[in-house]
Each structure stands twice: as structure tokens, then as C-alpha cells.
Enzyme design. Structure first.
Site, PDB file in Angstrom:
ATOM      1  CG  ASN A 365      -1.865   1.187   1.225  1.00  0.00           C
ATOM      2  OD1 ASN A 365      -2.793   1.269   0.430  1.00  0.00           O
ATOM      3  ND2 ASN A 365      -1.626   2.126   2.137  1.00  0.00           N
ATOM      4  NE  ARG A 368      -2.279  -0.473  -3.564  1.00  0.00           N
ATOM      5  CZ  ARG A 368      -2.174  -1.534  -2.774  1.00  0.00           C
ATOM      6  NH1 ARG A 368      -1.469  -2.581  -3.160  1.00  0.00           N
ATOM      7  NH2 ARG A 368      -2.777  -1.560  -1.617  1.00  0.00           N
ATOM      8  CG  ASN A 371       5.440   9.695  -7.195  1.00  0.00           C
ATOM      9  OD1 ASN A 371       4.504  10.220  -7.781  1.00  0.00           O
ATOM     10  ND2 ASN A 371       6.701   9.978  -7.482  1.00  0.00           N
ATOM     11  CE1 TYR A 383       0.737  -6.612 -11.680  1.00  0.00           C
ATOM     12  CE2 TYR A 383      -1.337  -5.570 -12.335  1.00  0.00           C
ATOM     13  CZ  TYR A 383      -0.645  -6.585 -11.687  1.00  0.00           C
ATOM     14  OH  TYR A 383      -1.337  -7.571 -11.041  1.00  0.00           O
ATOM     15  CB  SER A 406      10.397   1.175  -9.872  1.00  0.00           C
ATOM     16  OG  SER A 406      10.424   2.252  -8.969  1.00  0.00           O
ATOM     17  CG  HIS A 410      14.025   5.015  -7.758  1.00  0.00           C
ATOM     18  ND1 HIS A 410      12.928   4.531  -8.430  1.00  0.00           N
ATOM     19  CD2 HIS A 410      13.549   5.967  -6.917  1.00  0.00           C
ATOM     20  CE1 HIS A 410      11.834   5.149  -8.017  1.00  0.00           C
ATOM     21  NE2 HIS A 410      12.190   6.040  -7.104  1.00  0.00           N
TER      22      HIS A 410
END
Length: 498
Positions: A365, A368, A371, A383, A406, A410
Site C-alpha cells: 500500500n 501505491r 507517488n 504492469y 523502478s 532510481h
């Protein structure tokens, strides 16, 4: 009955028999006899020797205390000579004269010198000026990056939107692909070349790399959402390309998902825009203050000391507080102030750039809600497209692909900004973050899980700040003779102890 005087004399006699020890006045007077005293009193020589020893002890203690205070005076005087007070001449009083003015006391001797509070808010702009050095060069580099994004994807889409029955369609497809290749080269190579060639400092590099990633994500979203209708065209059917104004608006509005229209607010509150920009600037200044006060004094000379597990763990624990402060400042400055300012100027109606991630009881959570802008892009184009390619049942593989993309982005941002590759973010985000995403899932509820999430966030931020700061200063203290690929990917903090 006995007379009262006789009773008093009898009581004194009994009291003397019950107290065999002489009184202090009797010993000091040297009397050999006292009523009811059965013990032989001390001699005058013994009393005199005791007094002499007490005097010697007092003299020795006073002499030792005087010598210690003289050493303290000399140390304070040397420190004040090496750091004179601002605006005045250095102290010229010799240490001998300082010790002569001392008067012995039982308490601690308070010494007043010119010194500042540890957390005093001093607006020292040295770190800020260094971080944003060569800012005009970064802004000039942004211009061709933006023009490439503005022209290449839109013109490529227009070339692809021609009827397939036309003889010039194949030529248009080739020209469109060439435009996209040039666009990718400009966005991918130009900022990297400028950052390395001109040795841009960290904040100026942040501007280039954030714009590089943002423009690439927007270009992909525009083509991904618009090319679907083009591919479905059959025969001589002509597909209408989106309007240029809608694409231009999309390049500035605070979202990464392209739509031809968005909900709009009726007017612009310019005072709200100014307040958000001012708050964002304040967050930048506060971040510089935290780095200058809580990170630089700790990590600047850490690489010069021998490595030990205890020192590493202490540095991580020390970096947890500034690390979580920086995380909250980045969140508030960018996801709230910066995006809301642009949304207000462009009258962009959907302002849900984040949700209540601070109340999350699971890392799934948290990812999600932290950001929402980036999460929407990853969910739509990584996804869902992964599920379409791998099959509807491969949810775990599609989710791992999201974490991999991701984490790599980063890590690339950190490598671009700092100028070296140290895959701390890649390991924390992909390996540990991926495991926590599957272990701390949405079925876990309750305040205990929220406390656990915050504890792990503190620890993760401490690891990032500690390791990246150590590597940064290790490369400053132990510069490499020449820059090679292996020197960029090999951590210097493991071997630099100069």
C-alpha cells in the site's frame, strides 16, 4: 524522696557509664579524666599528629587543584587564540594571569567563550551555491531536450497516421522511426555528456536527470495512448492525430498519462501558486541546512578512519534522522508544492498526486500511495502490458517487472547525480523492497504494522544516507589517477582510509 539535685547527679553518673567514648571537647582539651569514662584518652602527640596530617592533605589537594586549573586555563587560552571572536582581536591575556584570578570553589568552574548553538539556523549558502553551480548551463541543456520531445514524437505520430494504401506510408514510417531515434539520442546522451564533460554539481544534475526521465515517460505515454488507433486503421482509412495544443499542455501538466482532455478548474489562484513555490524553496534551504549540520560533520572525515562494523552501524543510526527528514522534505516540496503550483497555473483539476501513505500498514500500500503520478505510469505501461504479454495469470512476474524497472531508474538517477555507481538503491528497492512488498501485504492491518513500516523506513533512509555520504567523501579524499569504467563502479569507501 531524694532531693532533685541528688537525682540529677545520679543520672549524670549513669550516663557516663553508658558512654565509654570521650567527647570531642575532652579529647581536644587533653583531659585524662572525665566522669564515668573508662577508656584511656588519646595523647596530645597523637592529636597534634592528626592535625598535621589534615593540614598536609589540604595543602596537597589545593596544589593539585591549582595545577589542574592552570592546565585548563592554558588549553582554553590556546583555543581562544586559534579561534578569535569575529570582529575583535585575539585574546592576549597569558594563561598565567588567568590562573591567578581563580578562587577555589566547591562547584564546577564555568568558562564563557564565544560559541554557537548546535542547531542554530545559520543561513550558510556555501552548500547551496555549490550544489546549484553551473545552473545556466543546465537550463541551456534543457532547451534542446524539450524541443526534441515537443517535435519528434508528435511528428512521428502524424507520419504514421497516413492511410496505409498510400505509397508514401512506408517512407513516413521510416522517417518517424528516425525522428524517434534522434529524440532518444538527444534525451539519453546530451544531458549525460554535459554532466560528465563539464562536471556539473549534484543539484544541477538533478534538474537534467529528472527532466530526462520525465520527458521520456511523457513521450512514451503519448505514443502508447495515440498509436493504438493508428495501428487499428485498415485500408485507406485516415486517422486523425491528436491536436498539438493538447500535446503541448500534456508536456507541462502534472501527470504522466496522456489524455486529450483533462478536468479543469475555473480560474487560477496566483497567491496559491506563489505560496507553493515559496514553500518548495524553503524545503530546499532546510534540506541544505540538514545536510550541512547533521551529515557533513559526521561523514566528512569518516573515510580517514579505519573501517569497523561498530563505526558503520553508528553512522547508520546517526543518519536515520536526517534521512527521514530529507525523505519528508522531498515528498512535500515536489509531490505537494511543486506539482500543485503547476496544476494551479494550468488549471489542472485532478490534484491527487499522493494518498495517505503515512497511514499504510503494508509496503504494497505504501508503494501505491507514496507517488501516485509515477505509480499510475508503472501500473498502466509496465504492469498491465506485462500481464498482456505474459498472460493474465502471471501477476507475480508482472509485479517483479515493475519493481525491476523502478529500481533501475532510481539507481540510474542516483548514479547520474552523484557521479558514481553504488547499487545501494537497487538492492534496497528491488531486493529488500520486493520482499517486503510480498511479505507485508494488504492483509496486514493494525497500528503495529504501521509502526513496523515506519521503523523500516527510518532504517532504510539511514542506510542510504550513510553509505552514499561515505562513498562521496571517500572519492573526495582518495581521488583516482584516471577515470575508467571500473573506477566508477568500484566503491572507494571500502579501501580509502587516508
Amino acid at each position: 524522696m531524694e532531693p532533685r539535685a541528688a537525682q540529677l547527679r545520679k543520672r549524670e553518673g549513669l550516663r557516663g557509664e553508658q558512654n565509654p567514648f570521650p567527647r570531642e571537647d575532652e579529647v581536644s582539651s587533653g583531659s585524662a579524666e572525665s566522669p564515668g569514662n573508662t577508656e584511656v584518652p588519646r595523647s596530645p602527640d597523637l592529636v597534634q599528629w592528626t592535625r598535621h596530617m589534615e593540614a598536609v592533605k589540604t595543602q596537597l589537594l589545593a596544589q593539585a587543584q591549582g595545577q589542574l586549573l592552570e592546565l585548563l586555563d592554558r588549553a582554553i587560552w590556546e583555543a581562544m587564540q586559534s579561534h578569535p571572536p569575529p570582529g575583535g582581536p585575539p585574546l592576549s591575556t597569558p594563561p598565567d594571569s588567568l590562573s591567578k584570578t581563580w578562587k577555589p570553589s566547591l562547584g564546577k568552574w564555568k568558562v564563557f567563550i564565544n560559541r554557537k548553538s548546535l542547531l542554530e539556523l545559520m543561513l550558510e549558502f556555501d552548500l547551496l551555491i555549490f550544489s546549484f553551480g553551473q545552473l545556466p548551463l543546465a537550463l541551456v541543456t534543457w532547451v534542446p531536450m524539450f524541443l526534441s520531445t515537443l517535435l519528434a514524437p508528435y511528428q512521428a505520430l502524424r507520419l504514421w497516421a497516413r492511410p496505409r494504401a498510400s505509397a508514401a506510408w512506408m517512407l513516413g514510417v521510416g522517417l518517424g522511426c528516425a525522428l524517434l531515434a534522434a529524440h532518444t539520442a538527444v534525451l539519453g546522451l546530451l544531458p549525460l555528456h554535459v554532466a560528465v564533460e563539464y562536471q556539473l554539481p549534484p543539484a544541477s544534475r538533478c534538474i537534467l536527470v529528472f527532466e530526462q526521465v520525465r520527458l521520456l515517460m511523457k513521450s512514451y505515454s503519448f505514443l502508447r495512448e495515440s498509436v493504438t488507433g493508428t495501428l487499428r486503421a485498415t485500408g485507406g482509412e485516415c486517422i486523425r492525430a491528436p491536436s498539438f495544443s493538447s500535446y503541448l499542455y500534456f508536456l507541462f501538466c502534472p501527470t504522466l498519462i496522456y489524455r486529450e482532455t483533462y478536468p479543469r478548474t475555473p480560474n487560477v489562484r496566483w497567491n496559491y501558486v506563489a505560496k507553493n513555490f515559496a514553500q518548495a524553496l524553503g524545503c530546499v534551504l532546510y534540506a541544505c541546512f540538514i545536510l550541512g549540520r547533521l551529515c557533513v560533520p559526521v561523514f566528512a572525515n569518516m573515510s580517514r578512519e579505519p573501517f569497523s562494523t561498530r563505526a558503520l552501524m553508528l553512522s547508520i543510526m546517526h543518519a536515520t534522522l536526517p534521512g527521514i527528514f530529507l525523505l519528508l522534505l522531498i515528498f512535500f516540496a515536489f509531490l505537494h508544492c511543486w506539482l500543485n503550483a503547476f496544476a494551479e497555473m494550468l488549471r489542472f483539476g485532478d490534484r491527487m498526486f499522493y494518498r495517505d501513505w503515512w497511514n499504510s500498514t503494508s509496503f504494497s500500500n505504501y508503494y501505491r500511495t507514496w507517488n501516485v503520478v509515477v505509480h499510475d505510469w508503472l501500473y498502466s505501461y509496465v504492469y498491465q502490458d506485462g500481464l498482456w504479454l505474459l498472460g493474465g495469470r502471471a501477476r507475480g512476474a508482472a509485479m517483479l517487472s515493475v519493481f525491476l524497472v523502478s529500481a533501475m531508474v532510481h539507481e540510474y538517477i542516483f548514479c547520474f547525480v552523484l557521479g558514481f555507481l553504488y547499487p545501494v538503491m537497487l538492492i534496497l528497492f528491488f531486493v529488500i523492497g520486493g520482499l517486503l512488498n510480498f511479505m507485508m501485504h494488504d492483509r496486514h492491518t493494525g497500528p503495529v504494522w504501521n509502526v513496523l513500516m515506519w521503523t523500516l523506513l527510518f532504517l532504510g533512509q539511514g542506510i542510504q544516507v550513510s553509505l552514499y555520504c561515505q562513498e562521496w567523501y571517500a572519492r573526495q579524499h582518495c581521488p583516482l589517477p584516471q577515470t575508467t569504467f571500473w573506477s566508477l563502479v568500484t566503491p572507494q569507501s571500502w579501501s580509502c582510509h587516508s
